[in-house]
Design a protein around this motif. Structure first.
Motif, mmCIF file in Angstrom:
data_model
loop_
_atom_site.group_PDB
_atom_site.id
_atom_site.type_symbol
_atom_site.label_atom_id
_atom_site.label_comp_id
_atom_site.label_asym_id
_atom_site.label_seq_id
_atom_site.Cartn_x
_atom_site.Cartn_y
_atom_site.Cartn_z
ATOM 1 N N ALA A 1 7.676 5.430 10.910
ATOM 2 C CA ALA A 1 6.236 5.167 10.863
ATOM 3 C C ALA A 1 6.056 3.673 11.106
ATOM 4 N N TYR A 2 5.182 3.340 12.047
ATOM 5 C CA TYR A 2 4.954 1.941 12.412
ATOM 6 C C TYR A 2 3.728 1.432 11.669
ATOM 7 N N LEU A 3 3.976 0.774 10.549
ATOM 8 C CA LEU A 3 2.918 0.396 9.624
ATOM 9 C C LEU A 3 1.881 -0.533 10.237
ATOM 10 N N ASP A 4 2.272 -1.333 11.200
ATOM 11 C CA ASP A 4 1.338 -2.297 11.787
ATOM 12 C C ASP A 4 0.326 -1.654 12.727
ATOM 13 N N ARG A 5 0.545 -0.395 13.092
ATOM 14 C CA ARG A 5 -0.419 0.266 13.982
ATOM 15 C C ARG A 5 -0.803 1.676 13.544
ATOM 16 N N GLU A 17 0.831 -1.203 0.000
ATOM 17 C CA GLU A 17 0.000 0.000 0.000
ATOM 18 C C GLU A 17 0.868 1.256 0.000
ATOM 19 N N VAL A 18 1.999 1.212 0.699
ATOM 20 C CA VAL A 18 2.949 2.321 0.655
ATOM 21 C C VAL A 18 3.425 2.503 -0.777
ATOM 22 N N ASP A 19 3.811 1.418 -1.422
ATOM 23 C CA ASP A 19 4.295 1.471 -2.796
ATOM 24 C C ASP A 19 3.235 2.050 -3.731
ATOM 25 N N GLU A 62 0.265 11.073 5.008
ATOM 26 C CA GLU A 62 0.648 12.465 5.288
ATOM 27 C C GLU A 62 2.153 12.594 5.465
ATOM 28 N N ALA A 63 2.769 11.682 6.201
ATOM 29 C CA ALA A 63 4.219 11.728 6.393
ATOM 30 C C ALA A 63 4.948 11.567 5.058
ATOM 31 N N ILE A 64 4.490 10.638 4.244
ATOM 32 C CA ILE A 64 5.122 10.435 2.934
ATOM 33 C C ILE A 64 4.958 11.668 2.057
ATOM 34 N N ALA A 80 -2.490 4.625 11.309
ATOM 35 C CA ALA A 80 -3.611 4.853 10.395
ATOM 36 C C ALA A 80 -3.038 5.157 9.013
ATOM 37 N N PRO A 81 -3.622 4.596 7.970
ATOM 38 C CA PRO A 81 -3.095 4.859 6.622
ATOM 39 C C PRO A 81 -2.965 6.344 6.301
ATOM 40 N N GLU A 82 -3.920 7.164 6.754
ATOM 41 C CA GLU A 82 -3.834 8.595 6.447
ATOM 42 C C GLU A 82 -2.634 9.244 7.137
#
Length: 105
Positions: free
Chosen positions: A74-78, A5-7, A86-88, A80-82
């Motif tokens: 950023a801790y992807l396992d916890r 999802e990051v990709d 935002e950080a990206i 929120a996608p938003e």
């Protein structure tokens, strides 16, 4: 959020490409990279890190080794996608415009 999802999100950002060690803009300006399957290192301006952590305290952290750098975990396992998006996006803007300023001089 998953690495896939990051990709997918990073692929929507103009000029941002995946390389073996992470996602870059202008081919050399790091936006983000996975340090393990659930931790994404994101290059954000130091002055915006605290706002991200204040807004999403469970999503982000700054280990002591990163305190002096323009980076946040950023801790992807916890997260929120938003929050991750935002950080990206902040990292992309930071690196995109930093690269333009350097190439203009």
């Amino acid at each position: 959020m998953t690495p896939a999802e990051v990709d997918a999100y990073v692929a929507t950002l103009e000029g941002c490409r995946r390389k073996p060690r992470g996602w870059y803009v202008h081919h050399t300006r790091l936006v983000a990279r996975l340090t393990d399957p659930t931790t994404l290192l994101v290059r954000v301006p130091i002055d915006q890190r605290d706002a991200l952590i204040d807004r999403w305290p469970d999503a982000f952290g700054i280990p002591p080794r990163l305190e002096a750098h323009h980076k946040i975990e950023a801790y992807l396992d916890r997260a929120a996608p938003e929050a991750v998006r935002e950080a990206i996006r902040l990292a992309w803007e930071f690196q995109r415009y930093s690269g333009l300023r350097q190439s203009d001089t």
